[in-house]
Design a protein around this motif. Structure first.
Motif, PDB file in Angstrom:
ATOM      1  N   PHE A 192     -15.875 -10.917  -2.257  1.00 10.61           N
ATOM      2  CA  PHE A 192     -14.868  -9.938  -3.487  1.00 10.61           C
ATOM      3  C   PHE A 192     -13.526 -10.183  -3.151  1.00 10.61           C
ATOM      4  O   PHE A 192     -12.790 -10.444  -4.317  1.00 10.61           O
ATOM      5  N   LEU A 242     -10.599   3.232   4.366  1.00 10.18           N
ATOM      6  CA  LEU A 242     -11.077   2.542   3.346  1.00 10.18           C
ATOM      7  C   LEU A 242     -10.454   2.227   2.100  1.00 10.18           C
ATOM      8  O   LEU A 242     -10.874   1.050   1.422  1.00 10.18           O
ATOM      9  N   ARG A 253     -21.800   5.248   4.330  1.00 10.10           N
ATOM     10  CA  ARG A 253     -22.368   5.086   5.515  1.00 10.10           C
ATOM     11  C   ARG A 253     -21.504   5.569   6.655  1.00 10.10           C
ATOM     12  O   ARG A 253     -22.412   6.029   7.617  1.00 10.10           O
ATOM     13  N   LEU A 311       0.882  -0.837  -0.003  1.00 12.72           N
ATOM     14  CA  LEU A 311      -0.030   0.147  -0.036  1.00 12.72           C
ATOM     15  C   LEU A 311       0.944   1.032   0.144  1.00 12.72           C
ATOM     16  O   LEU A 311       0.653   2.287  -0.917  1.00 12.72           O
ATOM     17  N   LYS A 328     -17.515  -2.407 -10.023  1.00 10.29           N
ATOM     18  CA  LYS A 328     -17.552  -3.019  -8.309  1.00 10.29           C
ATOM     19  C   LYS A 328     -16.708  -1.675  -7.689  1.00 10.29           C
ATOM     20  O   LYS A 328     -16.971  -1.830  -5.992  1.00 10.29           O
ATOM     21  N   VAL A 382     -20.085   2.553  -1.418  1.00  4.45           N
ATOM     22  CA  VAL A 382     -21.653   2.767   0.016  1.00  4.45           C
ATOM     23  C   VAL A 382     -21.090   2.524   1.056  1.00  4.45           C
ATOM     24  O   VAL A 382     -21.758   2.898   2.351  1.00  4.45           O
ATOM     25  N   PRO A 383     -20.116   1.632   1.401  1.00  6.57           N
ATOM     26  CA  PRO A 383     -19.488   2.372   3.337  1.00  6.57           C
ATOM     27  C   PRO A 383     -18.887   3.650   3.449  1.00  6.57           C
ATOM     28  O   PRO A 383     -19.869   4.347   4.524  1.00  6.57           O
ATOM     29  N   LYS A 405     -16.323  -1.362   9.462  1.00  9.20           N
ATOM     30  CA  LYS A 405     -15.979  -0.222   7.789  1.00  9.20           C
ATOM     31  C   LYS A 405     -16.416  -0.356   6.102  1.00  9.20           C
ATOM     32  O   LYS A 405     -16.727   0.235   5.650  1.00  9.20           O
ATOM     33  N   GLN A 406     -15.590  -1.615   6.309  1.00  6.97           N
ATOM     34  CA  GLN A 406     -15.441  -2.003   5.087  1.00  6.97           C
ATOM     35  C   GLN A 406     -16.603  -2.966   4.122  1.00  6.97           C
ATOM     36  O   GLN A 406     -15.989  -3.758   2.866  1.00  6.97           O
ATOM     37  N   LEU A 407     -17.628  -3.420   5.123  1.00  8.12           N
ATOM     38  CA  LEU A 407     -18.639  -4.427   4.169  1.00  8.12           C
ATOM     39  C   LEU A 407     -19.148  -2.894   3.882  1.00  8.12           C
ATOM     40  O   LEU A 407     -19.698  -2.020   3.849  1.00  8.12           O
ATOM     41  N   PHE A 408     -19.592  -4.205   2.165  1.00 11.46           N
ATOM     42  CA  PHE A 408     -20.399  -3.111   1.602  1.00 11.46           C
ATOM     43  C   PHE A 408     -21.013  -3.830   0.808  1.00 11.46           C
ATOM     44  O   PHE A 408     -22.582  -3.456  -0.107  1.00 11.46           O
ATOM     45  N   GLN A 466      -9.844  -1.716   0.811  1.00 11.97           N
ATOM     46  CA  GLN A 466     -10.371  -2.644   0.176  1.00 11.97           C
ATOM     47  C   GLN A 466      -9.076  -2.918  -1.399  1.00 11.97           C
ATOM     48  O   GLN A 466      -9.403  -4.110  -2.228  1.00 11.97           O
ATOM     49  N   LEU A 467      -8.102  -1.965  -1.569  1.00 10.98           N
ATOM     50  CA  LEU A 467      -7.259  -2.519  -2.407  1.00 10.98           C
ATOM     51  C   LEU A 467      -6.547  -3.566  -1.533  1.00 10.98           C
ATOM     52  O   LEU A 467      -5.889  -4.301  -2.093  1.00 10.98           O
ATOM     53  N   TYR A 474     -18.598   0.668  -5.900  1.00  7.64           N
ATOM     54  CA  TYR A 474     -19.342   0.307  -5.783  1.00  7.64           C
ATOM     55  C   TYR A 474     -18.613  -0.274  -4.626  1.00  7.64           C
ATOM     56  O   TYR A 474     -19.255   0.637  -2.922  1.00  7.64           O
ATOM     57  N   SER A 475     -17.963  -0.358  -4.328  1.00 10.09           N
ATOM     58  CA  SER A 475     -16.943  -1.563  -2.911  1.00 10.09           C
ATOM     59  C   SER A 475     -17.044  -0.032  -1.900  1.00 10.09           C
ATOM     60  O   SER A 475     -16.518   0.157  -0.546  1.00 10.09           O
ATOM     61  N   ARG A 522      -0.488  -8.636  -3.352  1.00 11.37           N
ATOM     62  CA  ARG A 522      -1.699  -8.360  -2.287  1.00 11.37           C
ATOM     63  C   ARG A 522      -2.427 -10.217  -1.518  1.00 11.37           C
ATOM     64  O   ARG A 522      -3.464 -10.078  -0.363  1.00 11.37           O
ATOM     65  N   PHE A 566     -25.624  -5.390   7.167  1.00  7.23           N
ATOM     66  CA  PHE A 566     -25.843  -3.884   6.969  1.00  7.23           C
ATOM     67  C   PHE A 566     -26.625  -4.881   8.904  1.00  7.23           C
ATOM     68  O   PHE A 566     -27.294  -4.197   9.831  1.00  7.23           O
ATOM     69  N   LEU A 576      -9.034  -5.856  -4.642  1.00  8.18           N
ATOM     70  CA  LEU A 576      -9.533  -3.993  -4.989  1.00  8.18           C
ATOM     71  C   LEU A 576      -9.051  -3.456  -6.829  1.00  8.18           C
ATOM     72  O   LEU A 576      -8.262  -3.082  -6.907  1.00  8.18           O
ATOM     73  N   ASN A 582     -11.432 -10.998  -6.800  1.00 10.95           N
ATOM     74  CA  ASN A 582     -10.481  -9.837  -7.154  1.00 10.95           C
ATOM     75  C   ASN A 582      -8.952 -10.956  -7.582  1.00 10.95           C
ATOM     76  O   ASN A 582      -7.981 -10.171  -8.559  1.00 10.95           O
TER      77      ASN A 582
END
Ligand code: ADP
Ligand code: MG
Lengths: 276, 263
Positions: free
Chosen positions: A102, B177, B205, A56, B194, B201-202, A89-92, B181-182, B197-198, A77, A137, B186, A106
């Motif tokens: 997911f 975030l 919130r 990252l 996608k 959405v968070p 917090k990362q849930l979508f 996701q990365l 979207y990912s 990764r 959620f 992602l 990926n």
């Protein structure tokens, strides 16, 4: 098979007036199968360090290699799973199943294999199959956290890094979390826990790295740490060590208050404790 | 932590020392010029004014750049829309859509205007803490009879300072975030839908949660929305008069440039 960091130097906002040195000449190596703890004060550079382990962040100088592959050359990764603070917090996803899929999807996993990995990850986290089609959620906070963790484990990483995983958990859930980590580690996954709190995790780990202002100030086994003379120790081991150093016959690799109580009371009144 | 996106950079340059009101008036003048500018000359003149102000500030090129760059998608969108949907003499045809000369010209002008606006705004935000910007706006609005509309300049200032306060917070949450996701593989290029979207959405919130928390804490502290004095004492000094006069004069010249050219 290891994560190897050599002479890593990193600053945020490089060559601007906001430049901030975060890591200074960090070298360390974490082997496959290790269970390590990285600890240090808030702002000492722990999160910055682990963000280098899955690419990252890229080093300003020095090198970071995962299984011999430099992180700035290739994407590693899928090998290194990373669970951040408050991972819920990362849930979508529309459903739990979609969210957990997911990561592995990926990384190119499809069909039955994908289903299998999602299923296994849910199993590991004690998540019932029946919630797979529920919206994440609609779950409780604790369950959301487990789903997020399953979402990282589903990619079957060789290394699992957790940034402050115990924050916001009560004592009971902390115990559960650490027993899960122990189980994962026994399956051969390296576990790298980042925590500013040492006592909780130290009894579990093989090795400890202490970081202060971007520098590694200690690396070694928990035993070496407890025997060290110049490092800050958590309260209980510190008291036990002081007693030990003053010639009392007590164990000092103790973190648990009950165990410490037992040791001290057996000092004061040996027979009574034996009778109990 | 946040990046440099419209953030304050501490310093002691001339722009830092000016009263926030002078800078806000300056930005307003600049905006009028920017939205009126049509010709290449006007655009150039505004560029020169920006460069002078830039040199008077301790802002870096990178800070300005990192305020404009995140907006690139919107800028490209604006440019493309004008490129394809402006009537005029066709010079090129792509996918059965005509690109006109007028479209190219209009697209460039409008996009450049937005870039200029972002650049001037970054001068203001990099040299003024957001709390002072808010106080400045509140003072400037005070003489206006906003009461008739049922709002006070103080309400507006409070809303603004809250919005400004949220920008770095949301930016920080977004970066966290994105990292999460990365780490889950992602790939913005391979699966852009996608990815969106990912992240959205968070984010929604998170934003609602923050707003909720703020509302709760304001209520529990009996926030009434009545006027309160500020701890910041603004001083409109000699330097401010001087700068505003020079800037006003420059603006007037640029403003009347099209007229002057006719002579
Ligand atoms: N995105 C960022 N931009 C600028 N500075 C940062 C950023 N993230 C962290 N820092 C700074 O780098 C240092 C190390 O931060 P971090 O790695 O988050 O520490 P820790 O995880 O040990 O609390 C801190 O001084 C922090 O303020
Ligand atoms: Mg941290």
């Amino acid at each position: 098979m290891s994560i190897d960091i050599k002479n890593l130097i990193f600053s945020y906002n490089r060559s601007t007036s906001l430049e901030k040195h975060a890591l200074n000449d960090v070298s360390l190596s974490i082997k496959k199968g290790d269970f390590v703890l990285i600890s240090g004060e808030v702002g000492s550079g722990k999160s910055t360090l682990i963000k280098h382990m899955n690419g990252l962040l890229k080093p300003c100088s020095g090198s970071v290699e995962v299984d011999g592959i430099p992180t700035h050359k290739k994407d590693i990764r899928s090998k290194v799973g990373m669970l951040f603070q408050f991972p819920q917090k990362q849930l979508f996803g529309k459903t739990v199943d979609e969210d957990i899929s997911f990561g592995p999807a990926n990384f190119g996993i499809k069909g039955n294999q994908l289903k299998k990995q999602v299923h296994e990850a849910m199993d590991l986290m004690f998540l019932d199959e029946s919630i797979a089609s529920v919206s994440p959620f609609d779950l409780s906070g604790g369950q959301m956290r487990l789903v997020a963790m399953a979402g990282v484990l589903a990619s079957k990483p060789d290394y699992l890094i957790l940034d402050e995983p115990a924050s916001g958990l009560d004592a009971k859930n902390r115990k559960i979390l650490f027993s899960i980590l122990k189980k994962l580690n026994s399956k051969g996954i390296s576990i790298i826990v980042v925590s500013h709190q040492i006592s909780d995790v130290l009894p579990l780990v093989d090795r400890l790295f202490l970081i202060d202002s971007g520098k590694i100030v200690f690396k070694g086994s928990p035993d070496e740490y407890l025997r060290s003379t110049n490092l800050y120790l958590p309260d209980i081991p510190w008291i036990m060590k002081e007693l030990h150093d003053r010639g009392f016959d007590v164990k000092f690799d103790i973190f648990d208050i009950d165990e410490a109580f037992y040791e001290v009371s057996s000092l004061l009144n040996p027979q009574k404790v034996d009778e109990q | 932590m946040t990046g440099m996106f419209f953030s304050y950079i501490p310093g002691n340059s001339l722009l830092h020392r000016l009263d926030p009101r002078s800078k806000i008036i300056g930005i307003m003048l600049a905006s009028i010029l920017i939205f009126r500018a049509m010709s290449v000359y006007e655009m150039l003149a505004i560029g020169v004014v920006f460069s002078i102000l830039f040199l008077l500030s301790s802002t870096t090129v990178k800070a300005v750049y990192s305020s404009v760059y995140p907006m690139r998608i919107i800028l490209i969108f604006i440019f493309t829309i004008h490129l394809f949907f402006t009537e005029g003499s066709s010079i090129l045809s792509v996918f059965g859509m005509n690109i006109s000369y007028e479209g190219l010209l209009k697209g460039s002008t409008v996009t450049l205007r937005f870039i200029y606006l972002l650049m001037f705004a970054s001068l203001l935000t990099s040299s003024t803490p957001s709390s002072l910007i808010t106080v400045g706006i509140e003072r400037l609005l005070r003489p206006f009879p906003l009461k008739v509309l049922g709002i006070s300049s103080f309400d507006l200032a409070a809303m603004m300072s809250m919005s400004l306060y949220f920008v770095p917070l949301l930016h920080g949450s977004f970066n966290d975030l994105k990292d999460a996701q990365l780490s889950r593989g992602l790939d913005m290029k391979r699966h852009p839908f996608k990815a969106m979207y990912s992240l959205t959405v968070p984010m929604i919130r998170v934003a609602f949660r923050m707003a909720d928390d703020l509302a709760m804490s304001m209520e529990s502290r009996c926030y009434q929305g009545v006027h309160r004095t500020s701890i910041f004492d603004l001083r409109f000094g000699r330097m401010d008069f001087l700068c505003i006069s020079i800037f006003g004069l420059l603006s007037a010249i640029i403003f009347f440039m099209p007229v002057l050219q006719d002579f």
